[in-house]
Design a protein around this motif. Structure first.
Motif, PDB file in Angstrom:
ATOM      1  N   GLU A  35      -1.706   9.701   6.130  1.00  0.00           N
ATOM      2  CA  GLU A  35      -0.774   8.873   5.617  1.00  0.00           C
ATOM      3  C   GLU A  35      -0.468   7.546   6.065  1.00  0.00           C
ATOM      4  OE1 GLU A  35       2.693  10.294   3.478  1.00  0.00           O
ATOM      5  OE2 GLU A  35       1.858  12.523   3.576  1.00  0.00           O
TER       6      GLU A  35
ATOM      7  N   GLU B 116      -2.986  -0.324   3.589  1.00  0.00           N
ATOM      8  CA  GLU B 116      -2.163  -1.007   2.234  1.00  0.00           C
ATOM      9  C   GLU B 116      -1.528  -2.501   2.816  1.00  0.00           C
ATOM     10  OE1 GLU B 116      -1.995  -0.843  -1.326  1.00  0.00           O
ATOM     11  OE2 GLU B 116      -2.327   1.245  -0.611  1.00  0.00           O
TER      12      GLU B 116
ATOM     13  N   ARG C  31       3.903  -1.516  -3.191  1.00  0.00           N
ATOM     14  CA  ARG C  31       2.637  -0.977  -3.229  1.00  0.00           C
ATOM     15  C   ARG C  31       2.953   0.184  -2.412  1.00  0.00           C
ATOM     16  NH1 ARG C  31      -1.993  -5.462  -2.166  1.00  0.00           N
ATOM     17  NH2 ARG C  31      -3.198  -3.586  -1.779  1.00  0.00           N
TER      18      ARG C  31
ATOM     19  N   GLU D 293       4.946   2.771  -4.250  1.00  0.00           N
ATOM     20  CA  GLU D 293       4.158   3.140  -5.735  1.00  0.00           C
ATOM     21  C   GLU D 293       2.964   4.325  -5.266  1.00  0.00           C
ATOM     22  OE1 GLU D 293       2.464  -0.062  -7.454  1.00  0.00           O
ATOM     23  OE2 GLU D 293       4.454  -0.657  -8.584  1.00  0.00           O
ATOM     24  N   ARG D 294       2.603   4.043  -3.920  1.00  0.00           N
ATOM     25  CA  ARG D 294       1.265   5.021  -3.554  1.00  0.00           C
ATOM     26  C   ARG D 294       1.761   6.428  -2.823  1.00  0.00           C
ATOM     27  NH1 ARG D 294      -4.024   3.375   0.024  1.00  0.00           N
ATOM     28  NH2 ARG D 294      -4.814   5.475   0.257  1.00  0.00           N
TER      29      ARG D 294
END
Length: 333
Positions: free
Chosen positions: A242, A249, A299, A302-303
């Protein structure tokens, strides 16, 4: 500069009326009934292993009550004195629950086992004990099934294996139920074996040995749960995969040149913080940097839904520091 969404209040851990609370309530109810039955059966049969099992179930009941308190208090919203919420309070009470398992179950079981080995015991009627053990096995099995179902669902949602999720989950309340109910089933088998061997041979030593084994089992469970909660209290980051995905990201966001430092912190089962020092393009305007922070935060959220707070700090990279005559590895040249 930090990036945050002022329109969205800080997220909290799951409501105490959720799935974790139901799992803990099932375990608490089962253990309380089992503790009373085991105590009566132990007194009737004179079995030290049964008395150890009664202490085990009573300790598990206290543990579950502490876990319910952990769920309730950790769900309190953030306030002025606790701007990051109360998520970590869950692990304080869960740590105390593991201590209760050790003191209330393991210590008594070891003491009772040693006492039986050194002083012997008078064996009574074993039939009530066998009946209680059979009923307890069914109740503990149902409680364990509830915890395993929740844990398996969480593992599927996280797209990981059950074993890895059990090791690294930040929902230590459900983890405690799974470990304690698993230990309870093993303890019931040990108690039944000790009782059967003691009556078959007429030697109460077997019952004392079973009590010692139950105590050793509880010591191991208390250590595993204590270690998990300590790791989370002292600050566990998100898993490496992660963290790598969050870094990627950020790098994929326009105007970002490099991620100089990335810090992640698990704050609860569904709550994590991300903070990063970002080197933006030198030609970017202040407005572009501000909107880039907003886009990057959106972003990431959301991910990774459990990331509830994102703080981004624009920081000059090594190249810009050299051009300005500054030490690229420190704050001053």
């Amino acid at each position: 500069m930090s990036s945050s969404d002022p329109a969205q209040p800080p997220a909290t851990t799951p409501d105490p009326g959720g799935e974790s609370t139901f799992t803990v309530l099932v375990a608490a109810g089962a253990n309380l009934a089992i503790a009373a039955a085991k105590l009566v059966a132990g007194l009737v049969s004179g079995s030290s292993a049964m008395l150890s099992e009664a202490a085990h179930s009573l300790a598990d009941t206290v543990t579950e009550l502490l876990l319910l308190l952990a769920l309730r208090r950790s769900a309190k919203p953030a306030d002025e004195d606790h701007p990051l919420g109360h998520g970590h309070e869950r692990y304080v009470w869960a740590l105390l629950a593991s201590v209760a398992t050790f003191v209330g179950g393991a210590v008594f079981s070891v003491y009772d086992g040693v006492h039986t080995l050194t002083h012997g015991e008078t064996l009574g009627n074993p039939l009530p004990s066998y009946a209680v053990l059979a009923i307890a096995f069914l109740l503990e099995g149902y409680s364990l099934r509830t915890g395993l179902q929740q844990m398996a669902g969480e593992a599927r949602a996280a797209r990981t294996t059950f074993r890895k999720h059990l090791r690294w989950t930040s929902d230590t309340t459900v983890k405690a139920v799974v470990f304690e109910d698993s230990a309870a089933l093993v303890g019931l088998v040990l108690a039944a074996a000790g009782l059967a061997l003691a009556h078959a041979t007429g030697d109460g030593t077997w019952d004392g040995i079973a009590s010692l084994l139950i105590g050793a089992l509880l010591v191991w469970v208390a250590w595993v749960l204590g270690r998990s909660n300590t790791e989370l209290l002292t600050g566990r980051p998100l898993p490496p995969a992660e963290r790598a995905a969050i870094r990627a990201e950020l790098l994929a966001t326009e105007h970002v040149e490099a991620v100089l430092d990335l810090v992640t912190l698990v704050q609860g089962p569904d709550e994590a913080l991300v903070a990063a020092k970002i080197d933006f393009r030198d030609a970017s305007t202040a407005a572009q940097i501000e909107w880039t922070c907003e886009r990057a935060e959106r972003r990431i959220r959301e991910r990774f839904p459990r990331v509830t707070r994102v703080y981004l700090d624009p920081t000059p990279g090594a190249g810009q520091r050299r051009r300005e005559g500054l030490n690229p590895w420190g704050d001053a040249g």
